[in-house]
Write a protein that holds these residues in place. Structure first.
Motif, short mmCIF file in Angstrom:
data_model
loop_
_atom_site.label_atom_id
_atom_site.label_comp_id
_atom_site.label_asym_id
_atom_site.label_seq_id
_atom_site.Cartn_x
_atom_site.Cartn_y
_atom_site.Cartn_z
N HIS A 244 8.21 -6.08 -4.53
CA HIS A 244 7.74 -6.58 -2.83
C HIS A 244 6.37 -6.54 -3.00
O HIS A 244 6.24 -7.21 -2.13
N LEU A 245 5.52 -5.82 -3.66
CA LEU A 245 4.20 -6.11 -3.57
C LEU A 245 3.89 -7.36 -4.05
O LEU A 245 2.94 -8.02 -3.39
N LEU A 246 4.49 -7.64 -5.14
CA LEU A 246 4.09 -9.23 -5.68
C LEU A 246 4.27 -10.06 -4.70
O LEU A 246 3.66 -11.14 -4.62
N CYS A 247 5.56 -10.24 -4.18
CA CYS A 247 5.97 -11.18 -3.37
C CYS A 247 4.97 -11.06 -2.02
O CYS A 247 4.62 -12.39 -1.50
N GLY A 248 4.71 -10.06 -1.45
CA GLY A 248 3.90 -10.00 -0.52
C GLY A 248 2.48 -10.67 -0.81
O GLY A 248 1.92 -11.21 0.15
N LEU A 249 2.09 -10.39 -1.80
CA LEU A 249 0.78 -10.85 -2.31
C LEU A 249 0.86 -12.59 -2.16
O LEU A 249 -0.05 -13.21 -2.10
N ALA A 269 4.27 2.83 -0.97
CA ALA A 269 4.18 1.47 -1.39
C ALA A 269 2.62 1.34 -1.96
O ALA A 269 2.35 0.68 -2.78
N PHE A 270 1.79 1.75 -0.90
CA PHE A 270 0.22 1.60 -1.04
C PHE A 270 -0.40 2.32 -1.94
O PHE A 270 -1.43 2.25 -2.76
N GLN A 271 0.18 3.78 -2.29
CA GLN A 271 -0.22 4.42 -3.33
C GLN A 271 0.33 3.85 -4.56
O GLN A 271 -0.70 3.94 -5.69
N THR A 272 1.26 3.29 -4.79
CA THR A 272 1.58 2.43 -6.15
C THR A 272 0.73 1.20 -6.00
O THR A 272 0.38 1.04 -7.24
N TRP A 277 -2.65 -2.68 -8.92
CA TRP A 277 -3.23 -3.93 -8.42
C TRP A 277 -3.70 -4.89 -9.43
O TRP A 277 -3.46 -6.07 -9.45
N GLU A 278 -4.18 -4.35 -10.39
CA GLU A 278 -4.64 -5.31 -11.65
C GLU A 278 -3.60 -5.96 -12.10
O GLU A 278 -3.78 -7.23 -12.81
N GLU A 279 -2.48 -5.29 -12.66
CA GLU A 279 -1.27 -5.88 -13.31
C GLU A 279 -0.83 -7.01 -12.39
O GLU A 279 -0.39 -8.17 -12.60
N LEU A 280 -0.51 -6.81 -10.73
CA LEU A 280 -0.39 -7.79 -9.96
C LEU A 280 -1.10 -9.07 -9.95
O LEU A 280 -0.67 -10.12 -10.02
N CYS A 281 -2.45 -8.83 -10.15
CA CYS A 281 -3.41 -10.00 -10.09
C CYS A 281 -3.05 -10.62 -11.37
O CYS A 281 -3.22 -12.02 -11.31
N GLY A 558 16.80 11.07 -4.48
CA GLY A 558 15.97 9.93 -4.68
C GLY A 558 14.52 10.14 -4.60
O GLY A 558 13.88 9.66 -5.37
N SER A 559 14.17 11.15 -3.69
CA SER A 559 12.62 11.41 -3.62
C SER A 559 12.20 12.06 -4.75
O SER A 559 11.08 12.05 -5.06
N ARG A 560 12.89 12.82 -5.16
CA ARG A 560 12.46 13.96 -6.40
C ARG A 560 12.34 12.90 -7.81
O ARG A 560 11.55 13.11 -8.33
N LYS A 561 13.28 11.95 -7.58
CA LYS A 561 13.36 11.12 -9.04
C LYS A 561 11.95 10.23 -9.03
O LYS A 561 11.60 10.10 -9.93
N ILE A 562 11.65 9.95 -7.66
CA ILE A 562 10.29 9.03 -7.75
C ILE A 562 9.28 9.54 -7.44
O ILE A 562 8.00 9.24 -7.10
#
Length: 627
Positions: A244-249, A269-272, A277-281, A558-562
């Motif tokens: 999602h982050l990659l497609c958004g960028l 999402a933004f904590q992630t 971010w460097e990997e996405l770049c 789900g929240s505990r897992k992530i």
């Protein structure tokens, strides 16, 4: 009269069938068909382009005469479902007036309708709760008896969703106009299962996302996402979020708004992004998806839109490196974004501070008010901060009643979920009074009749003749940090399960209560136990793990897992602690006969928290979901 009515109905059904055939043919030529079918058509059901002024004019017209629209809506619901066994059992006999309906059909909760919905799930094709067969079920995120609830989902509910979304979009677009472009959406489909009767069951949001009709409706209101379906429906949350982050960028120059269902998902999402971010770049620079994306369908879909773009990668890198503690990252990376949008009320409010940090100067707009059971209202004043948001009820989307709630004198604030309110007879949509609090009762096109939603709302004001509601709390909700929803019953079941480990040690659980610790990030559940005598560390560590695993709500697991909810903490109290709480209650003028141990202690109940915390002898953190 019956013959005339039957003839009219037959003619109407023939007309509807012809119209549906035309629609289906048009949709088939456009691509895979999704949810279509008979629909309530007070608002135009299919608008190729959402005309905001037209939508607002429709809304103004309908809300000016909300009482009449409500009676018409009830009539249409009861006519469409006259053959439903649930209604027939109470002797409604095809009557469609409000007085007969209220005198025949009792108020209900989920456990009353569960046997009927279960028959649908098991494949009973008779008209059980609706006139037409139910082809999909929604799984609520809340739980009943430790398991998710089945709720009926049909085309009418889908159309209601689009009506609600169109309305709020029209008002939003008037304040913050957006043109062509995309919405950066952090949305996730969930697992779809077939019931024993072959009915598809999944979350309400997934029922929407998988519908071709919904996708078309979203295009109409400029809400097309950046990510392909394979990302939304991917089996691995972390891989979907990364993409999602990659497609958004990739589409950063086209993004006009940022959305997720819940505020906590946006913060996560933004904590992630801060971490990856460097990997996405690097992915954007080389035009190759990161090796960490291992799901073939996701890799393939994202690879189709990812091309080497060193210039974009350098621009993103420079912007991220130049931020001060990630303040304003959203407008920095998505310069055309007008606002950030999602559910931000109730248990989402704690996330607003962090979300505002990421959003910088962009406004936060709270999304519409609904539940898996059905929709209640639209946010028609997007300039209001989420903490003060109200929702205008759309009188054509269902039939609404409100149970007046009065607080017994001396009770705590209205935000306390554990209040035992004094209830009066339900009143209609236009009969509520400003400033008073009510529980919402829904009658829907999808087979719920006089259904108690369990939400406490306050009437803020009227818009024309329809009320604007402020969400106060869930009546029965005890434990909730973000999308998790655990009731007093769920807590009780979890404690019973974990307490089995005490039996072998000849120990008894004297009493228990709970608290949500939100001062730490992420928040966590705290369970307080008082035992008959001391237990070993091994046993109590096992109990902490057993408690953590015994909360079966999908949102919690789900929240505990992530790790958006931290490890559950079990605090063991000194003997006599709950007696001290009882004595405290008595000093306030209470009677022993009235005393109930509070199963949940709110932050407002400072004195009880003080008693609990000063009596903690030992503390154990769960390792059930890893360290």
């Amino acid at each position: 009269i019956t013959m005339s009515s039957d003839a009219e109905r037959a003619a109407a059904e023939k007309l509807e069938a012809e119209k549906k055939a035309t629609e289906d043919a048009a949709m088939a030529s456009a691509g895979p068909t999704g949810g279509t079918g008979d629909r309530a058509r007070i608002l135009p059901a299919q608008m190729t382009i959402c005309s905001c002024e037209e939508t607002i004019n429709e809304f103004e017209m309908l809300t000016r005469d909300a009482a009449r629209v409500q009676l018409d809506t009830l009539k249409r619901i009861l006519e469409a479902n006259a053959g439903a066994e649930y209604l027939r059992q109470f002797g409604l006999d095809g009557r469609t007036d409000a007085a007969s309906y209220k005198s025949c059909i009792p108020l209900c909760v989920h456990s009353d309708v569960e046997p009927f919905i279960q028959r649908v799930a098991d494949g009973d094709s008779a008209p059980v709760v609706t006139g037409k067969p139910i082809t999909s079920l929604s799984l609520s995120s809340g739980t009943t008896q430790g398991k998710p609830k089945f709720l009926p989902f049909n085309d009418e509910l889908l159309e209601n969703t689009l009506q609600i979304f169109r309305t709020s979009y029209a008002f939003r677009n008037r304040e913050y106009p957006i043109s062509e472009g995309k919405a950066l959406q952090f949305v996730y489909g969930s697992k779809q299962v077939l019931t024993p009767g072959g009915i598809l069951a999944t979350t309400a949001t997934t029922n929407l996302y998988r519908s071709q009709r919904y996708k078309e409706g979203m295009k109409d209101i400029q809400s097309q996402g950046c990510s392909p379906d394979e990302v939304i429906f991917g089996p691995d949350f972390n891989q979907s979020l990364y993409c999602h982050l990659l497609c958004g960028l990739i589409y950063s120059d086209e993004v006009h708004s940022v959305f997720s269902t819940f505020a906590h998902s946006l913060v996560h999402a933004f904590q992630t992004l801060e971490e990856v971010w460097e990997e996405l770049c690097a992915d954007i620079r080389d035009g190759v998806v990161s090796e960490k994306i291992t799901v073939p369908s996701i890799r393939e879909a994202v690879s189709k839109i990812l091309k080497p773009n060193p210039e974009l990668a350098d621009s993103i890198h420079k912007k991220c490196a130049g931020l001060s503690n990630w303040y304003g990252v959203i407008p920095a990376l998505w310069p055309k974004a007008k606002y950030v949008y999602g559910i931000m009320t109730g248990s989402m409010e704690p996330y607003l501070k962090k979300l505002r940090h990421y959003a910088g100067h962009l406004p936060l707009i709270s999304a519409d008010y609904g539940a898996s059971e059905g929709w209640v209202g639209s946010n028609i004043d997007p300039t209001v901060p989420p903490e003060q948001v109200t929702y205008a009820v759309l009188p054509q989307t269902g039939y609404f009643e409100f149970i007046p709630l009065e607080k017994p004198t001396g009770e705590e604030t209205e935000n306390s979920a554990a209040i035992h309110y004094i209830e009066s007879e339900p009143v209609g949509l236009t009969e509520v009074e400003v400033g008073k609090i009510y529980e919402v009762v829904l009658t829907t096109f999808a087979g719920l009749y006089r259904y108690r939603l369990g939400d406490v709302v306050k009437i803020a004001r009227f818009h024309n003749s329809t009320p604007e509601l402020q969400f106060i709390c869930r009546r029965s909700l005890v434990l909730s940090i973000n999308i998790d929803k655990n009731t007093e019953k769920d807590l009780q079941l979890a404690v019973e399960e974990a307490a089995k480990l005490l039996e072998g040690e000849k120990l008894e659980l004297v009493d228990f209560t709970s608290y949500v610790e939100k001062s730490s990030d992420p928040g966590r559940y705290v369970i307080f136990w008082e035992l008959s005598s001391e237990a070993t560390d091994d046993v109590l560590s096992g109990c902490a793990n057993a408690l953590d695993l015994a909360f079966l709500d999908a949102g919690y697991m789900g929240s505990r897992k992530i790790k958006t909810i931290g490890p559950l903490e079990l605090r063991v109290l000194r003997k006599g602690t709950f007696r001290e709480i009882l004595l405290h209650f008595l000093t306030l003028g209470g009677a022993v006969s009235q005393f109930k141990t509070p199963r949940f202690v709110s932050p407002a109940n400072g004195k009880v928290l003080q008693i609990l915390n000063r009596n903690v002898a030992k503390s154990y953190f769960s390792t059930a979901y890893g360290l």
